[in-house]
Motif scaffolding. Structure first.
Motif: not given
Ligand SMILES: [Zn+2]
Ligand SMILES: [Zn+2]
Length: 179
Positions: A143, A146, A157, A160, A162
């Motif tokens: 990712c 993170c 992700c 998180c 993303h």
């Molecule tokens: Zn992430």
């Protein structure tokens, strides 16, 4: 530069290459042990009753295969320890001394991950690394926010949330997220 080319190299190394790692001495030892077992059961052990021949064939084959596989296993372990930066002497001893293949089981439970070299700077790295510790070469898809590991088919992700499409992944990977 990306993890993609290194992954392809890894794939080429697995499978057949894994079997090719068994050294010649252990194949020779396996054949020798198998033949020796046939000799023991057919020539050395006393046998007067001919009706016991099927039993002798079976026992010879059973013990022969058992010892032969053990020799091949030892050969594999002797090569496998080297690419994991573990002590060859100690682990060969463990495999030989602990009976019934327990040593080998212990080895397979405790062995360290295979070390490979960074394609960019040749530093030794464990397969669990996402980035090379020396030159930041990316070894696995991660990712962009993170830096936890992601699958190449993931669009977001899992840790998180993303949007992975923003990370400037190689074109090969972007093709997945467009679908
Ligand atoms: Zn992430
Ligand atoms: Zn590197």
């Amino acid at each position: 530069m990306s993890w993609w080319t290194t992954r392809q190299n890894d794939a080429a190394l697995s499978g057949d290459a894994e079997l090719m790692m068994v050294p010649r001495w252990s194949i020779a030892l396996a054949v020798l042990l198998f033949v020796a077992m046939q000799v023991v059961f057919h020539l050395v052990l006393p046998h007067h009753k001919h009706e016991l021949l099927p039993m002798r064939l079976m026992m010879g084959f059973f013990w022969g295969s058992l010892f032969a596989s053990y020799a091949l296993l030892l050969g594999y372990v002797s090569q496998d320890v080297k690419r994991r930066d573990m002590s060859p002497g100690m682990w060969m001893l463990v495999c030989v001394v602990l009976p019934c293949g327990i040593g080998a089981v212990v080895y397979f439970l405790l062995r360290q991950p295979v070390l490979s070299r960074c394609p960019n700077c040749s530093t030794q790295i464990a397969s669990s690394y996402h980035f090379c510790p020396q030159c930041q070469f990316q070894m696995a898809p991660v990712c962009g926010r993170c830096y936890r590991g992601v699958k190449i088919t993931d669009v977001f992700c899992t840790q998180c949330g993303h949007d992975l499409a923003q990370d400037g992944a190689p074109a090969r990977l972007r093709a997945y997220s467009d679908q």
